[in-house]
Design a protein around this motif. Structure first.
Motif, PDB file in Angstrom:
ATOM      1  N   ASN A 196       0.853  -1.178   0.000  1.00  0.00           N
ATOM      2  CA  ASN A 196       0.000   0.000   0.000  1.00  0.00           C
ATOM      3  C   ASN A 196       0.894   1.235   0.000  1.00  0.00           C
ATOM      4  OD1 ASN A 196      -1.962   1.931   0.259  1.00  0.00           O
ATOM      5  ND2 ASN A 196      -3.095   0.856   1.869  1.00  0.00           N
ATOM      6  N   HIS A 197       1.309   1.668  -1.185  1.00  0.00           N
ATOM      7  CA  HIS A 197       2.272   2.768  -1.271  1.00  0.00           C
ATOM      8  C   HIS A 197       1.670   4.095  -0.821  1.00  0.00           C
ATOM      9  CE1 HIS A 197       0.078   3.228  -5.051  1.00  0.00           C
ATOM     10  NE2 HIS A 197       0.591   4.431  -5.184  1.00  0.00           N
ATOM     11  N   GLN A 198       0.357   4.213  -0.848  1.00  0.00           N
ATOM     12  CA  GLN A 198      -0.277   5.457  -0.421  1.00  0.00           C
ATOM     13  C   GLN A 198      -0.502   5.493   1.100  1.00  0.00           C
ATOM     14  OE1 GLN A 198      -3.746   5.282  -2.992  1.00  0.00           O
ATOM     15  NE2 GLN A 198      -2.819   6.761  -4.406  1.00  0.00           N
ATOM     16  N   ARG A 199      -0.699   4.355   1.704  1.00  0.00           N
ATOM     17  CA  ARG A 199      -0.882   4.254   3.158  1.00  0.00           C
ATOM     18  C   ARG A 199       0.103   3.226   3.678  1.00  0.00           C
ATOM     19  NH1 ARG A 199      -7.485   3.813   2.910  1.00  0.00           N
ATOM     20  NH2 ARG A 199      -7.882   5.949   2.171  1.00  0.00           N
ATOM     21  N   TYR A 200       1.362   3.562   3.582  1.00  0.00           N
ATOM     22  CA  TYR A 200       2.418   2.582   3.801  1.00  0.00           C
ATOM     23  C   TYR A 200       2.778   2.403   5.278  1.00  0.00           C
ATOM     24  CZ  TYR A 200       6.940   0.234   3.322  1.00  0.00           C
ATOM     25  OH  TYR A 200       7.978  -0.651   3.439  1.00  0.00           O
ATOM     26  N   SER A 201       3.087   3.486   5.969  1.00  0.00           N
ATOM     27  CA  SER A 201       3.635   3.348   7.327  1.00  0.00           C
ATOM     28  C   SER A 201       2.784   4.087   8.359  1.00  0.00           C
ATOM     29  CB  SER A 201       5.073   3.852   7.390  1.00  0.00           C
ATOM     30  OG  SER A 201       5.138   5.227   7.072  1.00  0.00           O
ATOM     31  N   CYS A 202       2.830   3.549   9.579  1.00  0.00           N
ATOM     32  CA  CYS A 202       2.125   4.172  10.696  1.00  0.00           C
ATOM     33  C   CYS A 202       2.866   5.438  11.122  1.00  0.00           C
ATOM     34  CB  CYS A 202       2.043   3.182  11.851  1.00  0.00           C
ATOM     35  SG  CYS A 202       1.406   3.887  13.394  1.00  0.00           S
TER      36      CYS A 202
END
Length: 284
Positions: A79-85
């Motif tokens: 998920n490159h748009q929602r990748y990391s917290c």
């Protein structure tokens, strides 16, 4: 006074009235309060959030600059748009593994002991797993292994794990490791050897869904060429889905595949995981 206005008030005060450390702590508290109403959740650090951070531009820009012909949309689990917290920096695949591991712990019985090994561990996920195991009160030993990181419990070459006995582990995590090693067949054979009969493991690699065969060449050392062919400067192969599954089965493993329906409606979206993501859990 709302949390946001309270922070602004502290920020505007002269420094002599508000210690710098207090301002920083208040900003962190304010951020947490603001995020608590967010629609997303990180199962790694157990935080609500209004957003996940996109993948760093370093990867996208270098892939484009060096002519990598595939986009993140061609990948199965990314998920490159929602990748990391924004709080613990856990990636989307870390969050996927955390969801599975929570269910795995619930299935374990109080009697008996288990041993888990995590290869090239992700720091956010590793911290999460240690906390979950401690909280479970189960007799589970968790170890980390890496060839280069001094912080790992064991220094291990995944292609030759002679320090581990046959059937030593009940569970392993091997995430995005095989694409880095010269001979992934040797690594798979070793993973099979060290797993006890009936044991399981999370086994994941970057998968491109729009190719039919694995492209690999460990002799390639030029970073630009690695970017072009394999999508990253330290990768030596690019996996197709069918090629990966065939190679894993050839090593003797059975494969369980868990998609969004396996976890329930809305779970992937809430945890910032793409609907087309698949978790591969192998079994001996």
């Amino acid at each position: 006074m709302s949390p946001r206005s309270g922070i602004n008030f502290l920020r505007d005060l002269p420094r002599k009235y508000v210690p710098v450390d207090l301002k920083k702590k208040m900003r962190r508290v304010q951020t947490r309060l603001y995020a608590a109403a967010g629609p997303y959740y990180c199962p790694v650090c157990e935080s609500r959030t209004r957003r996940f951070e996109p993948i760093p531009n370093f990867f996208l820009l270098n892939a484009e600059k060096n002519g990598f012909p595939f986009s993140p949309e061609d990948s199965e689990t990314c998920n490159h748009q929602r990748y990391s917290c924004p709080f613990c920096e856990a990636s989307d695949r870390d969050r996927l593994y955390a969801l599975y591991f929570r269910a795995y712990l619930q299935e374990q019985k109080a009697n008996g002991s288990k041993t888990v090994v995590d290869f090239a561990p992700s720091a956010p996920l590793s911290n999460c797993l240690r906390k979950l195991i401690k909280r479970s009160r189960l007799n589970i030993t968790y170890r980390t292994a890496d060839l280069f990181a001094d912080t790992a419990d064991d220094k291990v070459d995944i292609m030759d794990m002679r320090d581990y006995e046959d059937g030593e582990f009940d569970f392993f995590i091997c995430s995005h490791v095989l694409e880095h090693v010269a001979d992934d067949r040797k690594a798979l054979a070793e993973l099979y050897r060290i797993l006890r009969p009936g044991g399981k493991g999370v086994l994941m690699v970057p998968l491109v869904l729009t190719i039919d065969n694995i492209d690999e060449d460990p002799s390639v050392t030029d970073e630009s060429e690695r970017w072009r062919r394999f999508g990253q400067f330290d990768h030596v192969r690019l996996y197709s889905r069918n090629g990966f599954l065939e190679r894993v089965r050839d090593a003797g493993f059975g494969i369980h595949q868990y998609n969004s329906s396996s976890f329930g409606p809305g779970v992937f979206n809430r945890n910032g995981i793409t609907e087309k993501s698949v978790l591969y859990v192998v079994e001996k």
